[in-house]
Design a protein around this motif. Structure first.
Motif, PDB file in Angstrom:
ATOM      1  N   ALA A 133       0.832  -1.142  -0.122  1.00 14.61           N
ATOM      2  CA  ALA A 133      -0.044  -0.053   0.005  1.00 14.61           C
ATOM      3  C   ALA A 133       0.725   1.328  -0.075  1.00 14.61           C
ATOM      4  O   ALA A 133       0.504   2.306  -0.474  1.00 14.61           O
ATOM      5  CB  ALA A 133      -0.962   0.126   1.056  1.00 14.61           C
ATOM      6  N   ASP A 134       2.066   1.128   0.553  1.00 15.53           N
ATOM      7  CA  ASP A 134       2.788   2.386   0.244  1.00 15.53           C
ATOM      8  C   ASP A 134       4.086   2.032  -0.642  1.00 15.53           C
ATOM      9  O   ASP A 134       3.888   3.251  -1.533  1.00 15.53           O
ATOM     10  CB  ASP A 134       3.661   2.514   1.790  1.00 15.53           C
ATOM     11  CG  ASP A 134       2.985   3.034   2.973  1.00 15.53           C
ATOM     12  OD1 ASP A 134       1.859   3.649   2.773  1.00 15.53           O
ATOM     13  OD2 ASP A 134       3.452   3.259   4.044  1.00 15.53           O
ATOM     14  N   VAL A 135       4.851   1.139  -0.636  1.00 10.23           N
ATOM     15  CA  VAL A 135       5.981   1.101  -1.483  1.00 10.23           C
ATOM     16  C   VAL A 135       5.516   1.052  -3.069  1.00 10.23           C
ATOM     17  O   VAL A 135       6.132   1.477  -3.895  1.00 10.23           O
ATOM     18  CB  VAL A 135       7.127   0.261  -1.125  1.00 10.23           C
ATOM     19  CG1 VAL A 135       7.665   0.899   0.055  1.00 10.23           C
ATOM     20  CG2 VAL A 135       6.435  -1.267  -1.024  1.00 10.23           C
ATOM     21  N   LYS A 136       4.217   0.328  -3.117  1.00 12.55           N
ATOM     22  CA  LYS A 136       3.656   0.354  -4.574  1.00 12.55           C
ATOM     23  C   LYS A 136       2.542   1.331  -4.891  1.00 12.55           C
ATOM     24  O   LYS A 136       1.984   1.361  -5.862  1.00 12.55           O
ATOM     25  CB  LYS A 136       3.139  -1.166  -4.904  1.00 12.55           C
ATOM     26  CG  LYS A 136       4.452  -1.980  -4.702  1.00 12.55           C
ATOM     27  CD  LYS A 136       3.965  -3.401  -4.975  1.00 12.55           C
ATOM     28  CE  LYS A 136       5.173  -4.387  -5.096  1.00 12.55           C
ATOM     29  NZ  LYS A 136       4.581  -5.962  -5.435  1.00 12.55           N
ATOM     30  N   PRO A 152      10.988   4.125  -8.689  1.00 12.81           N
ATOM     31  CA  PRO A 152      10.407   3.016  -9.248  1.00 12.81           C
ATOM     32  C   PRO A 152      10.601   1.593  -9.308  1.00 12.81           C
ATOM     33  O   PRO A 152      10.069   0.619  -9.540  1.00 12.81           O
ATOM     34  CB  PRO A 152      10.937   3.158 -11.082  1.00 12.81           C
ATOM     35  CG  PRO A 152      12.095   4.048 -10.782  1.00 12.81           C
ATOM     36  CD  PRO A 152      12.094   4.600  -9.470  1.00 12.81           C
ATOM     37  N   ASN A 153      11.732   1.425  -8.171  1.00 13.97           N
ATOM     38  CA  ASN A 153      12.049  -0.049  -7.909  1.00 13.97           C
ATOM     39  C   ASN A 153      11.130  -0.364  -6.456  1.00 13.97           C
ATOM     40  O   ASN A 153      11.573  -1.444  -5.873  1.00 13.97           O
ATOM     41  CB  ASN A 153      13.453   0.047  -7.462  1.00 13.97           C
ATOM     42  CG  ASN A 153      13.908  -1.348  -7.371  1.00 13.97           C
ATOM     43  OD1 ASN A 153      13.703  -2.460  -8.348  1.00 13.97           O
ATOM     44  ND2 ASN A 153      14.818  -1.713  -6.331  1.00 13.97           N
ATOM     45  N   ASN A 154      10.472   0.658  -6.029  1.00  9.59           N
ATOM     46  CA  ASN A 154       9.344   0.179  -4.983  1.00  9.59           C
ATOM     47  C   ASN A 154       9.955  -0.358  -3.751  1.00  9.59           C
ATOM     48  O   ASN A 154       9.754  -1.457  -2.942  1.00  9.59           O
ATOM     49  CB  ASN A 154       8.328  -0.451  -5.259  1.00  9.59           C
ATOM     50  CG  ASN A 154       8.648  -1.947  -5.713  1.00  9.59           C
ATOM     51  OD1 ASN A 154       8.920  -2.146  -7.061  1.00  9.59           O
ATOM     52  ND2 ASN A 154       8.613  -2.853  -4.885  1.00  9.59           N
ATOM     53  N   LYS A 155      11.378   0.367  -3.189  1.00  5.83           N
ATOM     54  CA  LYS A 155      12.234   0.219  -2.045  1.00  5.83           C
ATOM     55  C   LYS A 155      12.302   1.199  -1.357  1.00  5.83           C
ATOM     56  O   LYS A 155      12.720   2.443  -1.953  1.00  5.83           O
ATOM     57  CB  LYS A 155      13.422  -0.590  -2.359  1.00  5.83           C
ATOM     58  CG  LYS A 155      13.128  -1.821  -3.192  1.00  5.83           C
ATOM     59  CD  LYS A 155      12.446  -3.142  -2.297  1.00  5.83           C
ATOM     60  CE  LYS A 155      12.193  -4.494  -3.329  1.00  5.83           C
ATOM     61  NZ  LYS A 155      11.548  -5.386  -2.317  1.00  5.83           N
TER      62      LYS A 155
END
Length: 233
Positions: free
Chosen positions: A55-58, A67-70
């Protein structure tokens, strides 16, 4: 005053003081590196709690920053040329902050390369291997009946810890002087306690490594940065 509204991430995580460096993070080993570095370098910053949940990182807002969702990621309003800079990947952020402040990056050209060497060792070896150890020893992978994945990462963790223990002979810090390499390495060593894996990897038998962890934890800036931003919102 710098306007950071062009960064979509600020719509979900509003900025209070756009003159400060903005940290988007969570206190995992990789996230802790940057909170500690900011405290050590005495850089004014504002911390935003971005959990590791999808819900947060994506979310579209965070993906617009990384864009690497980390985590972690930063926006420095005073980047190169005085323009805002968005940056992600913990090793890249550490080297950027060290270059920006002139701190914790070796006292010479040679020293800088030694720091880079151990930073890359953490980024390419220690971090990924201990992360996989955690998955197969504590988290979802621990339910897999085939023992080979666990054996693989337990064995590699032991090897890497042995490398570190040997390199710490006669040293307080891995690259000579305290540096961003130490800020990168020790949060991952501390993660072994969270995994409950100290005994299986033989950590307590490595006296130089355990003393290294304690030296690191005793630093006031480390104590201040370990829980930045707080795990609980």
């Amino acid at each position: 005053m710098t306007d950071l509204s062009e960064f979509a991430v600020t719509k979900r995580w509003p900025v209070e003081d756009p003159s400060k460096l903005q940290l988007f993070s969570f206190p995992t080993p990789n996230g802790r590196k940057i909170g500690i570095a900011l405290e050590e370098m005495s850089l004014p910053y504002e911390a935003h709690r971005v959990t590791v949940s999808d819900a947060d990182v994506k979310s579209p807002e965070f993906l617009s920053l990384n864009p690497n969702n980390k985590i972690p990621a930063i926006i420095d309003p005073d980047g190169p040329g005085g323009k805002p800079l968005a940056l992600w990947e913990s090793g890249a952020i550490l080297t950027y902050l060290a270059e920006k402040t002139g701190k914790f990056y070796g006292e010479s050209g040679t020293g800088k390369h030694v720091v880079n060497q151990w930073l890359m060792w953490q980024m390419g070896g220690l971090g990924p291997m201990l992360g996989q150890l955690g998955f197969f020893y504590k988290f979802a992978g621990s339910k897999i009946e085939d023992p080979r994945p666990r054996e693989r990462y337990v064995g590699e963790a032991k090897r890497l810890l042995g490398v570190l223990d040997g390199q710490l002979e006669g040293k307080d810090w891995i690259a000579g002087d305290y540096s961003i390499a130490d800020m990168a390495i020790v949060p991952w060593l501390m993660g072994l306690e969270f995994y409950g894996a100290e005994e299986v990897v033989g950590l307590n038998d490595l006296k130089r490594v355990t003393a290294y962890i304690e030296r690191f934890k005793a630093r006031p800036a480390v104590q201040a940065g370990l829980n930045v931003p707080p795990r609980e919102g």
